[in-house]
Design an enzyme around this catalytic site. Sequence first.
Site, short mmCIF file in Angstrom:
data_model
loop_
_atom_site.label_atom_id
_atom_site.label_comp_id
_atom_site.label_asym_id
_atom_site.label_seq_id
_atom_site.Cartn_x
_atom_site.Cartn_y
_atom_site.Cartn_z
N ARG A 16 -17.80 27.01 -31.76
CA ARG A 16 -18.08 28.44 -31.98
C ARG A 16 -19.52 28.70 -32.44
O ARG A 16 -20.06 29.78 -32.23
CB ARG A 16 -17.08 29.02 -33.00
N LYS A 23 -22.64 21.07 -37.88
CA LYS A 23 -22.47 22.42 -38.45
C LYS A 23 -22.90 22.49 -39.92
O LYS A 23 -23.56 23.43 -40.34
CB LYS A 23 -21.01 22.87 -38.31
N GLY A 142 -5.71 30.16 -41.97
CA GLY A 142 -4.32 29.76 -42.15
C GLY A 142 -3.66 30.71 -43.14
O GLY A 142 -4.27 31.08 -44.15
N GLU A 157 -1.26 28.07 -39.31
CA GLU A 157 -2.58 28.36 -38.74
C GLU A 157 -2.53 29.65 -37.92
O GLU A 157 -1.51 29.99 -37.33
CB GLU A 157 -3.03 27.21 -37.84
N ASN A 172 -5.61 30.60 -46.65
CA ASN A 172 -5.98 29.28 -47.15
C ASN A 172 -7.49 29.07 -46.98
O ASN A 172 -7.97 28.89 -45.88
CB ASN A 172 -5.22 28.24 -46.30
N ARG A 302 -44.39 30.00 -48.72
CA ARG A 302 -43.70 28.91 -48.02
C ARG A 302 -43.67 27.63 -48.82
O ARG A 302 -44.26 27.55 -49.90
CB ARG A 302 -44.42 28.69 -46.67
N ASN A 346 -60.86 34.96 -57.50
CA ASN A 346 -60.54 36.19 -56.79
C ASN A 346 -60.72 35.96 -55.30
O ASN A 346 -61.78 35.57 -54.85
CB ASN A 346 -61.46 37.31 -57.26
N ALA A 392 -69.10 38.31 -48.75
CA ALA A 392 -68.16 38.86 -47.77
C ALA A 392 -68.56 38.44 -46.36
O ALA A 392 -69.74 38.37 -46.03
CB ALA A 392 -68.13 40.38 -47.88
C1 UD1 Z 1 -9.29 25.39 -41.58
C2 UD1 Z 1 -7.83 25.36 -42.04
C3 UD1 Z 1 -7.36 26.79 -42.25
C4 UD1 Z 1 -8.26 27.47 -43.24
C5 UD1 Z 1 -9.72 27.39 -42.84
C6 UD1 Z 1 -10.61 27.86 -43.98
C7 UD1 Z 1 -6.73 23.42 -41.02
C8 UD1 Z 1 -5.84 22.97 -39.93
N1 UD1 Z 1 -7.01 24.73 -41.03
O1 UD1 Z 1 -9.34 26.05 -40.34
O2 UD1 Z 1 -6.02 26.79 -42.71
O3 UD1 Z 1 -7.88 28.83 -43.39
O4 UD1 Z 1 -10.09 26.03 -42.57
O5 UD1 Z 1 -11.95 27.88 -43.62
O6 UD1 Z 1 -7.09 22.61 -41.84
N2 UD1 Z 1 -13.15 18.76 -39.43
C9 UD1 Z 1 -13.29 17.38 -39.39
N3 UD1 Z 1 -12.61 16.68 -38.45
C10 UD1 Z 1 -11.78 17.26 -37.56
C11 UD1 Z 1 -11.62 18.66 -37.60
C12 UD1 Z 1 -12.32 19.39 -38.55
O7 UD1 Z 1 -14.03 16.81 -40.20
O8 UD1 Z 1 -11.20 16.53 -36.76
C13 UD1 Z 1 -13.90 19.54 -40.45
C14 UD1 Z 1 -14.83 20.55 -39.83
O9 UD1 Z 1 -16.11 19.98 -39.62
C15 UD1 Z 1 -14.86 21.64 -40.90
C16 UD1 Z 1 -13.50 21.52 -41.58
O10 UD1 Z 1 -12.99 20.26 -41.24
O11 UD1 Z 1 -15.88 21.42 -41.85
C17 UD1 Z 1 -12.52 22.61 -41.14
O12 UD1 Z 1 -12.35 22.54 -39.74
P1 UD1 Z 1 -12.38 23.84 -38.85
O13 UD1 Z 1 -12.18 23.44 -37.44
O14 UD1 Z 1 -13.54 24.68 -39.18
O15 UD1 Z 1 -11.01 24.53 -39.36
P2 UD1 Z 1 -10.62 26.06 -39.35
O16 UD1 Z 1 -10.12 26.43 -38.02
O17 UD1 Z 1 -11.71 26.86 -39.94
CA CA Z 2 -13.84 26.41 -40.64
#
Ligand code: UD1
Ligand code: CA
Length: 414
Positions: A16, A23, A142, A157, A172, A302, A346, A392
């Site tokens: 996304r 990310k 979730g 979910e 969640n 910066r 200055n 100047a």
């Molecule tokens: C997840 C939760 C959801 C919650 C939301 C909050 C699950 C199934 N769902 O959904 O309930 O409301 O976060 O933000 O847990 N990641 C891994 N390995 C994987 C998949 C994901 O490390 O195989 C990491 C991603 O990089 C990310 C995090 O886990 O940092 C959450 O994964 P993401 O796919 O963003 O879950 P959401 O759909 O946001």
């Molecule tokens: Ca997420």
Amino acid sequence: MADRVAIILAAGVSSRMNTQMAKVLHEVCGRPMLAYVLDACREVGVSKVYVVVGFAAAQVQERFGNGSDVVWVRQERQLGTAHAVLCCKEHLEDFECETLVLCGDGPLIRAETLRTLIEKHEGGQSAAILATAVLEDPTGYGRIVRDAYGNIQGIVEDSDCTKEQRAINEVNPSYYLFNNKVLFSALDRVRPDNVKGEYYLTDALSGIIATGHKVLAVTAVRPEEAMGVNSRAQLSAASKIMQRRVQQTLMENGVTIVDPDNTWIDARAQIGQDTVIEPFTYIHGEVEIGRSCRVGPFAYLREGTVLEDDVVLGVYTEVKNSTLSEGVRARHHSFIGDATVGRNVNVGAGSITANYDGRKVNRTQIGDNCYIGSGAVLIAPLELRAGSHVSAGTVVSQESIDKLGEKAESDVST
Ligand code: UD1
Ligand code: CA
């Protein structure tokens, strides 16, 4: 007190976000998202943080280096959040400890909320506890499903919700604290029985409840803190919220920010008491500003800028990798790059350091009490002696100064 560790999930491919970058390296107010989550863990005294990396793992490890409290865990294929946690099994399965599980894409996390989780956990005998949030628009998160008595039954979910479940606005945010052993035995039982065919950590939680363990859900997360960053739009929304926090802290520390909505200050910047930041100022990078300075309007500071006390930078002034000593004035349209500027110098309107010769960046040193007239170009590398007077419109190079010789060295004009 139980030993406490944290697992941060940061392995996912972010479709996304539409990015080649990991990310969690995308920045919020100048710092990668993951940095904030690590900070929160450290603030509540975890002994080790297991960071699960996969997509662009090398980038993440390179950016963060090897902190003594960080263990990098590889998840080669991203099969879901439960699978990601399971990758830590070899490190953790035999441990008697409390395990926080957090997502690397939740930069707005606050240590205070984690503390609430820890306190509730220590008070009760729960196998797991999660902090929830109530959102006006719960889309994408979730949902927390509770029974008629308010006890948590599980998490569903977004993509698996029934129409009724979709209307639940308690969500969640992915802030969990588990009894470590219960967590790892529950993970083994998770199956990818859902629309996306992934191993969901949320199912591990539902499994823990189904096997009769006590799980608590406490509504401890403020709506603004619950945001997970899944898209560029959410990244900018999270940055706005973080920016408010950064400015709030600065204001509490005695900094005047005339127009917070039209000012941007990096989370790493330090600003001293009684300094005034005028509107449309952009401060990016590790910048240090002393006391009683006046910066802006329309100033751009910066990386590597240090302003000592009582410095005035005015409209359209850009400073980079430079130290400006006490009392320096650069009120209008200047660029000061890679320079050391002495006390009470200055810098006239429109004067600049020409720090780049097309091949490399060079330094400019300006001694105390120099006067640089309007529209001067100081060609680096250059050293101006204390008390020099640059007329100047002068173009000053080291060669031109050397030609003037000792006699006229403090009065530079051509
Ligand atoms: C997840 C939760 C959801 C919650 C939301 C909050 C699950 C199934 N769902 O959904 O309930 O409301 O976060 O933000 O847990 N990641 C891994 N390995 C994987 C998949 C994901 O490390 O195989 C990491 C991603 O990089 C990310 C995090 O886990 O940092 C959450 O994964 P993401 O796919 O963003 O879950 P959401 O759909 O946001
Ligand atoms: Ca997420």
